[in-house]
Scaffold this active site. Structure first.
Site, mmCIF file in Angstrom:
data_model
loop_
_atom_site.group_PDB
_atom_site.id
_atom_site.type_symbol
_atom_site.label_atom_id
_atom_site.label_comp_id
_atom_site.label_asym_id
_atom_site.label_seq_id
_atom_site.Cartn_x
_atom_site.Cartn_y
_atom_site.Cartn_z
ATOM 1 N N THR A 16 6.624 -39.781 125.262
ATOM 2 C CA THR A 16 7.772 -40.024 124.384
ATOM 3 C C THR A 16 8.996 -40.455 125.156
ATOM 4 O O THR A 16 9.795 -41.263 124.660
ATOM 5 C CB THR A 16 8.085 -38.749 123.570
ATOM 6 O OG1 THR A 16 6.939 -38.397 122.803
ATOM 7 C CG2 THR A 16 9.267 -38.961 122.638
ATOM 8 N N SER A 63 0.427 -38.970 125.927
ATOM 9 C CA SER A 63 -0.217 -37.927 126.730
ATOM 10 C C SER A 63 -1.345 -37.215 125.999
ATOM 11 O O SER A 63 -2.124 -36.484 126.613
ATOM 12 C CB SER A 63 0.803 -36.914 127.249
ATOM 13 O OG SER A 63 1.198 -36.010 126.232
ATOM 14 N N THR A 95 4.783 -34.848 126.184
ATOM 15 C CA THR A 95 4.861 -33.392 126.039
ATOM 16 C C THR A 95 3.580 -32.769 125.486
ATOM 17 O O THR A 95 3.361 -31.572 125.641
ATOM 18 C CB THR A 95 6.035 -32.997 125.123
ATOM 19 O OG1 THR A 95 5.857 -33.593 123.829
ATOM 20 C CG2 THR A 95 7.355 -33.447 125.725
ATOM 21 N N ASP A 96 2.723 -33.574 124.847
ATOM 22 C CA ASP A 96 1.533 -32.998 124.205
ATOM 23 C C ASP A 96 0.638 -32.261 125.195
ATOM 24 O O ASP A 96 0.112 -31.187 124.884
ATOM 25 C CB ASP A 96 0.723 -34.090 123.506
ATOM 26 C CG ASP A 96 1.332 -34.536 122.195
ATOM 27 O OD1 ASP A 96 2.404 -34.013 121.833
ATOM 28 O OD2 ASP A 96 0.745 -35.404 121.527
#
Length: 331
Positions: A16, A63, A95-96
């Site tokens: 992101t 990610s 961030t995932d």
């Protein structure tokens, strides 16, 4: 004598923080991983006051599509950079799966120099984009002498989190990361670093895992347990597909529905490694003596996704459940 700025390498993997959408108010629906590392660096010129900056594009993905191959590439490149004289590394990351890559690197980096993962919850095109400040903080953290020996860290929303403790706990909020079992390592205020916690588990230089010659990791998959559980069939299918290990996201303190557990007992006899974690956000797993004798391994306080990382690395060294259990206790 003139002050020599630390040398910080920024390795970009997408996410992101490198996302974009044709709207300044949209914080969802964007395309992740479209902005390159040079643009990210140019967007925060103040980081050059903190350190001598270099950039490298390792990948440019959402990610959620992270792979063992990219994580291995990161570990090898970081070890090479540290050997060449780089003082710290910042990784821009979605961030995932940030907590997974952070923990993988925590077990495979052979240096006590700082490695900091950073990302954003809002794309670079949003009027409230959090990426630039997060990146500034991450560079400040990697450049700070206090960061040496702290292991791999995550810098998000002014917080410093340890790779082992950090968990993504909100799907959309800017304050998306916390450490339910360990607490934050510290915080960052206008580029100033404040630590108030330490990592008790061993990591980085003290880790036994060497990936320098690996091109792949043993296949490990995750299964969930739930009421009326029918995933015993899935367990057999995953093993037939080549899984050497399974991590079970158990209920409570690691309970597994009998429908699945009976299948797992048979797979244990076939030499499959089975680690029991929990779908609960905090607390350790309790594997009883009877189950331990059968070969079930406790993930301790690691969540399923981090337990998968450690089991895959452990399987590069041994398939002995007692030895693997020692790794989960120590790292």
């Amino acid at each position: 004598m003139a002050y020599a700025k630390p040398k910080i390498a920024i390795l970009a993997t997408g996410g992101t923080i490198a996302g974009s959408i044709d709207s300044s108010v949209a914080t969802t629906g964007y395309t992740a991983g479209v902005v390159g590392v040079d643009v990210l660096i140019q967007a925060v010129p103040q980081i050059k006051d903190l350190a001598e900056i270099s950039g490298q594009q390792i990948a440019n993905i959402d990610s959620s599509n992270m792979t063992d191959e990219i994580q291995l590439k990161l570990a090898k490149e970081i070890n090479k950079l540290f050997a060449s004289g780089i003082d710290g590394v910042v990784i821009t990351h979605g961030t995932d799966t940030m907590e997974e890559t952070a923990y993988f690197l925590n077990l495979t980096i052979k240096s006590d120099k700082p490695v900091v993962l950073v990302g954003a919850m809002r794309p670079s095109t949003a009027i409230s984009a959090d990426g630039p400040k997060n990146l500034y903080n991450a560079v400040a953290l990697a450049a700070d002498k206090q960061s040496k020996g702290k292991g791999v860290m995550v810098a998000m929303n002014d917080k410093i989190q340890s790779a082992r403790g950090v968990v993504k706990t909100h799907s959309l909020n800017v304050d998306a990361f916390s450490s339910p079992d360990f607490g934050d390592l510290g915080y960052i205020v206008d580029g100033k670093i404040f630590f108030y916690n330490n990592v008790a588990k061993e990591h980085t230089k003290k880790s036994p895992f060497d990936v320098s010659k690996l091109t792949a990791l043993p296949k490990v998959d995750i299964l969930y347990t739930y009421s009326n559980d029918g995933s015993g069939a899935a367990a057999k299918a995953l093993v037939a597909d080549g899984a050497k290990g399974l991590v079970i996201a158990g209920s409570g303190a690691g309970s597994i529905h009998q429908n699945q557990k009976e299948v797992l007992k048979e797979l244990l006899k076939q030499g499959v490694s089975v680690v029991v974690s929990s779908r609960v956000v905090a607390g350790r797993v309790a594997v009883g003596d009877t189950d331990a004798k059968l070969g079930f391994i406790s993930a301790e306080d690691l969540n399923p996704q981090k337990a998968r990382i450690l089991l895959a690395l452990a399987l590069t060294k041994t398939s002995d459940p007692k030895k693997i259990q020692e790794y989960f206790l120590k790292y």
